[in-house]
Design a protein around this motif. Structure first.
Motif, mmCIF file in Angstrom:
data_model
loop_
_atom_site.group_PDB
_atom_site.id
_atom_site.type_symbol
_atom_site.label_atom_id
_atom_site.label_comp_id
_atom_site.label_asym_id
_atom_site.label_seq_id
_atom_site.Cartn_x
_atom_site.Cartn_y
_atom_site.Cartn_z
ATOM 1 N N HIS A 27 -39.223 -16.266 -13.235
ATOM 2 C CA HIS A 27 -38.291 -16.227 -14.362
ATOM 3 C C HIS A 27 -37.231 -17.314 -14.191
ATOM 4 O O HIS A 27 -36.929 -17.737 -13.066
ATOM 5 N N ALA A 28 -36.638 -17.713 -15.290
ATOM 6 C CA ALA A 28 -35.575 -18.719 -15.230
ATOM 7 C C ALA A 28 -34.419 -18.243 -14.367
ATOM 8 O O ALA A 28 -33.777 -19.054 -13.684
ATOM 9 N N ASN A 29 -34.137 -16.940 -14.373
ATOM 10 C CA ASN A 29 -33.001 -16.460 -13.573
ATOM 11 C C ASN A 29 -33.315 -16.395 -12.086
ATOM 12 O O ASN A 29 -32.452 -16.028 -11.286
ATOM 13 N N ALA A 71 -31.468 -24.290 -21.142
ATOM 14 C CA ALA A 71 -32.736 -23.957 -20.491
ATOM 15 C C ALA A 71 -32.755 -22.541 -19.936
ATOM 16 O O ALA A 71 -33.821 -22.031 -19.581
ATOM 17 N N ILE A 73 -30.796 -21.573 -17.220
ATOM 18 C CA ILE A 73 -30.449 -21.567 -15.800
ATOM 19 C C ILE A 73 -29.070 -20.941 -15.630
ATOM 20 O O ILE A 73 -28.118 -21.322 -16.306
ATOM 21 N N LYS A 320 -34.668 -27.159 -14.453
ATOM 22 C CA LYS A 320 -34.608 -27.296 -15.913
ATOM 23 C C LYS A 320 -36.001 -27.339 -16.529
ATOM 24 O O LYS A 320 -36.285 -26.633 -17.502
ATOM 25 N N ALA A 323 -37.818 -23.914 -16.184
ATOM 26 C CA ALA A 323 -37.304 -22.907 -17.117
ATOM 27 C C ALA A 323 -37.829 -23.147 -18.521
ATOM 28 O O ALA A 323 -38.191 -22.203 -19.240
ATOM 29 N N ARG A 324 -37.901 -24.404 -18.932
ATOM 30 C CA ARG A 324 -38.412 -24.717 -20.274
ATOM 31 C C ARG A 324 -39.899 -24.419 -20.376
ATOM 32 O O ARG A 324 -40.382 -23.891 -21.381
ATOM 33 N N ARG A 327 -40.624 -20.863 -20.896
ATOM 34 C CA ARG A 327 -40.376 -20.434 -22.275
ATOM 35 C C ARG A 327 -41.425 -20.950 -23.238
ATOM 36 O O ARG A 327 -41.343 -20.714 -24.441
#
Length: 329
Positions: A27-29, A71, A73, A320, A323-324, A327
């Motif tokens: 996950h982005a987090n 993004a 983050i 970055k 994360a993109r 998604r």
């Protein structure tokens, strides 16, 4: 049961089935983005050995922070390149130091963004070592205990500037205890320490030293960073940091040390971070530029492997982009 009763491919037949039984998700987090900040105006210097990674002057930080927020983050790790260096790393703890200024600016731009301050002296000393150096005859020695005093001042200064997490990376003995005591005495009892508990003396740091302008001017760091051949020593280092008050543990570098991440995850109950370091990034970028690999697939597979090894969070220069991609962009 053996074949043909057992057919493992049954659960791989469709994307929906594969997704249903997937064991690890990225996950982005999970991602932390490193940022290099430098004195000056209107500076966005691409680092030659790290395509897509830049040194930023503080006036241009809004661009990078906006992209990171867009993004998804949620955390950054700050490294600073001072205007002047000296033998004792004065710039590391100055109220108007580069990391302190950048921390304040980021907190103005994005109060919710977690700012992690790297707490070390190598970027700030003219000799490039992570502590105070004394000459003993013809030998240069990094003085462990004297270095702790400067590292404490640095950590307190970073916390006073608004850092949410202190991340000491110096590998001095007793650094977590000293910094914990210093933070507490200064009224920063609630500021956690993300300890670079297991940091190897690695060849994977080369591009970072260009980015942070922190290469040692003589010798190497093998007397304080760990021998890459050792695993049991990693457990001793981590155990010491936990006893001294660390809130999170880090393994650095990442790819060559996934077994160490798993050792820490299985042995201790603190969150574990992994640092997907500069040369790991640069090798992927170089191969992608040549068209030899699928960059997106390689990056996401690598980061997922770090999660599978036991990492709770991943510091990565791919943050970055990853994360993109997660998604669907």
């Amino acid at each position: 049961m053996a074949f043909p009763i057992t057919r493992h491919r049954r659960l791989r037949r469709t994307a929906a089935l594969r997704g249903m039984v997937r064991e690890n998700y990225l996950h982005a987090n999970d991602l932390i983005a490193p940022i290099f900040v430098i004195h000056g105006q209107n500076i966005k210097n691409e680092i030659p050995s790290m395509p897509g990674v830049y040194q930023w002057s503080i006036d241009r930080l809004p661009e990078e922070i906006a992209e990171l927020r867009e993004a998804g983050i949620g955390a950054v790790l700050l490294f600073g390149i001072p205007e002047h260096k000296d033998s004792v790393g004065t710039g590391a703890y100055e109220e108007a130091g580069i990391v302190q200024q950048a921390t304040r600016r980021i907190k103005e731009l994005a109060p919710e963004l977690v700012v992690i301050a790297d707490t070390c002296l190598c970027e700030f000393t003219d000799h490039g070592h992570c502590g105070i150096v004394h000459r003993v005859g013809n030998e240069a020695i990094v003085d462990n205990d004297e270095s702790l005093e400067v590292l404490v001042k640095t950590a307190v200064s970073q916390a006073a500037a608004g850092a949410d997490i202190i991340a000491p990376s110096n590998m001095m003995d007793g650094f977590v205890a000293a910094i914990r005591q210093g933070l507490d005495e200064a009224g920063f009892e609630d500021i956690p320490i993300l300890s670079y508990a297991v940091k190897y003396s690695s060849a994977y740091y080369g591009p970072f030293r260009e980015a942070a302008q922190s290469a040692p001017q003589f010798g190497d760091r093998k007397t304080y960073q760990m021998d890459p051949a050792n695993a049991r020593e990693a457990l001793r280092e981590a155990q010491s940091d936990i006893e001294e008050g660390a809130d999170m543990l880090m393994v650095k570098p990442g790819l060559a040390f996934l077994d160490i991440v798993r050792l820490l995850k299985d042995r201790f109950d603190l969150p574990v971070a992994i640092y997907n370091v500069s040369a790991e990034y640069s090798m992927v970028k170089a191969a992608a530029i040549q068209g030899w690999i699928d960059e997106k697939a390689i990056v996401l597979e690598t980061l997922t492997g770090m999660k599978r090894a036991g990492a709770d969070v991943i510091i990565t220069y791919h943050a970055k982009d990853a994360a993109r991609w997660l998604r669907g962009e």
